[in-house]
Design a protein around this motif. Sequence first.
Motif, PDB file in Angstrom:
ATOM      1  N   THR A 115     138.944 -32.318 -42.998  1.00  0.00           N
ATOM      2  CA  THR A 115     138.772 -31.732 -44.333  1.00  0.00           C
ATOM      3  C   THR A 115     138.286 -32.787 -45.320  1.00  0.00           C
ATOM      4  O   THR A 115     137.386 -32.531 -46.130  1.00  0.00           O
ATOM      5  CB  THR A 115     140.097 -31.127 -44.828  1.00  0.00           C
ATOM      6  N   ASN A 120     134.653 -33.530 -44.570  1.00  0.00           N
ATOM      7  CA  ASN A 120     133.787 -32.461 -45.075  1.00  0.00           C
ATOM      8  C   ASN A 120     133.596 -32.550 -46.585  1.00  0.00           C
ATOM      9  O   ASN A 120     132.508 -32.268 -47.105  1.00  0.00           O
ATOM     10  CB  ASN A 120     134.379 -31.095 -44.709  1.00  0.00           C
ATOM     11  N   HIS A 127     131.097 -35.275 -47.205  1.00  0.00           N
ATOM     12  CA  HIS A 127     129.742 -34.782 -46.894  1.00  0.00           C
ATOM     13  C   HIS A 127     129.190 -33.968 -48.063  1.00  0.00           C
ATOM     14  O   HIS A 127     128.018 -34.110 -48.436  1.00  0.00           O
ATOM     15  CB  HIS A 127     129.766 -33.915 -45.631  1.00  0.00           C
ATOM     16  N   GLN A 128     130.036 -33.115 -48.624  1.00  0.00           N
ATOM     17  CA  GLN A 128     129.599 -32.281 -49.752  1.00  0.00           C
ATOM     18  C   GLN A 128     129.289 -33.144 -50.972  1.00  0.00           C
ATOM     19  O   GLN A 128     128.297 -32.907 -51.682  1.00  0.00           O
ATOM     20  CB  GLN A 128     130.683 -31.264 -50.088  1.00  0.00           C
ATOM     21  N   TYR A 131     130.344 -34.107 -31.711  1.00  0.00           N
ATOM     22  CA  TYR A 131     130.706 -34.749 -32.977  1.00  0.00           C
ATOM     23  C   TYR A 131     130.866 -36.254 -32.794  1.00  0.00           C
ATOM     24  O   TYR A 131     130.309 -37.055 -33.559  1.00  0.00           O
ATOM     25  CB  TYR A 131     131.996 -34.104 -33.493  1.00  0.00           C
ATOM     26  N   SER A 159     127.610 -32.876 -40.698  1.00  0.00           N
ATOM     27  CA  SER A 159     128.411 -31.833 -41.330  1.00  0.00           C
ATOM     28  C   SER A 159     128.581 -30.637 -40.407  1.00  0.00           C
ATOM     29  O   SER A 159     129.687 -30.077 -40.281  1.00  0.00           O
ATOM     30  CB  SER A 159     127.752 -31.391 -42.643  1.00  0.00           C
ATOM     31  N   THR A 172     130.943 -31.629 -37.545  1.00  0.00           N
ATOM     32  CA  THR A 172     132.307 -31.811 -38.053  1.00  0.00           C
ATOM     33  C   THR A 172     132.965 -30.461 -38.302  1.00  0.00           C
ATOM     34  O   THR A 172     134.128 -30.239 -37.936  1.00  0.00           O
ATOM     35  CB  THR A 172     132.291 -32.637 -39.358  1.00  0.00           C
ATOM     36  N   LYS A 173     132.232 -29.547 -38.918  1.00  0.00           N
ATOM     37  CA  LYS A 173     132.791 -28.224 -39.216  1.00  0.00           C
ATOM     38  C   LYS A 173     133.020 -27.412 -37.944  1.00  0.00           C
ATOM     39  O   LYS A 173     133.983 -26.645 -37.863  1.00  0.00           O
ATOM     40  CB  LYS A 173     131.877 -27.479 -40.184  1.00  0.00           C
ATOM     41  N   GLU A 228     136.191 -28.770 -36.549  1.00  0.00           N
ATOM     42  CA  GLU A 228     137.302 -28.283 -37.376  1.00  0.00           C
ATOM     43  C   GLU A 228     137.630 -26.826 -37.047  1.00  0.00           C
ATOM     44  O   GLU A 228     138.802 -26.465 -36.896  1.00  0.00           O
ATOM     45  CB  GLU A 228     136.936 -28.418 -38.853  1.00  0.00           C
TER      46      GLU A 228
END
Length: 246
Positions: A81, A84, A87-88, A155, A217, A220-221, A224
């Motif tokens: 989290t 992420n 990344h954003q 990943y 990203s 990673t997502k 997750e």
Amino acid sequence: MLKLFRHIRQKLLQENKVSIYLKYAIGEILLVVIGILIALQVNNWNEYRKDKVKEQAVLKNLVQDLRADSLSFSDNLVILTQINILHQVLYEIGVNGIDLKIEDPNLIRKLIYYNPIAIKNDPSVADKISNEDIRKEINTYSRYLIDLDFTYSEYAGLLENRMRVFLAEKKVHHLPNYFGNRDNSIKGAVPLDFVDKEGLNLLSRSPEFQQLLLEASIKTKNTESNIETVLIQNQKLKELIQKELK
């Protein structure tokens, strides 16, 4: 007891009571058969009890492994989290030109610790369980772990073989903050400024990095999301096993 039966048989033969003797002999055979059946039933019950004790031990070990995995996966979700979010932030800085603060630049190269033990400690564990519902959920959990293994490999591969290499080539690592940090050698903690914030800020504006950021990203997502799926199945399986153990 055997002497008594033999004495009765001899007496019946001596008295020439053949019909009674035959009935008695049949009765004796039936008693022997019944005795054998009872002995077999007792033996089967003992074997069943032993198997059940072994199965209970297997289930208890499996629950312990599931609990350990659950804690590890939950920690992974916290880290993912945070990654992420970074990344954003880097997207907003590099693409939208928004002035945002980078809290922990090290997260751009951070790899979660991934080493699930449930099922992998005993791949044939489902075959040792008599409860069909538990076997079914174990197999489902195994399939979800296979999916997670795949997404984690993608990943980890991108992070190790591309992102870290790219960051090294662009020289965004601030070595004095790593080698000059005395606490680092003692505690094993990487200082927050090991990856230079300003360098990462500037790098976020690079189209080459933006493309790499997009791929990182996505992977990673995906990791997750699969961990969340595994965690749900992990809880379902634990509850089912605990119900069986009561």
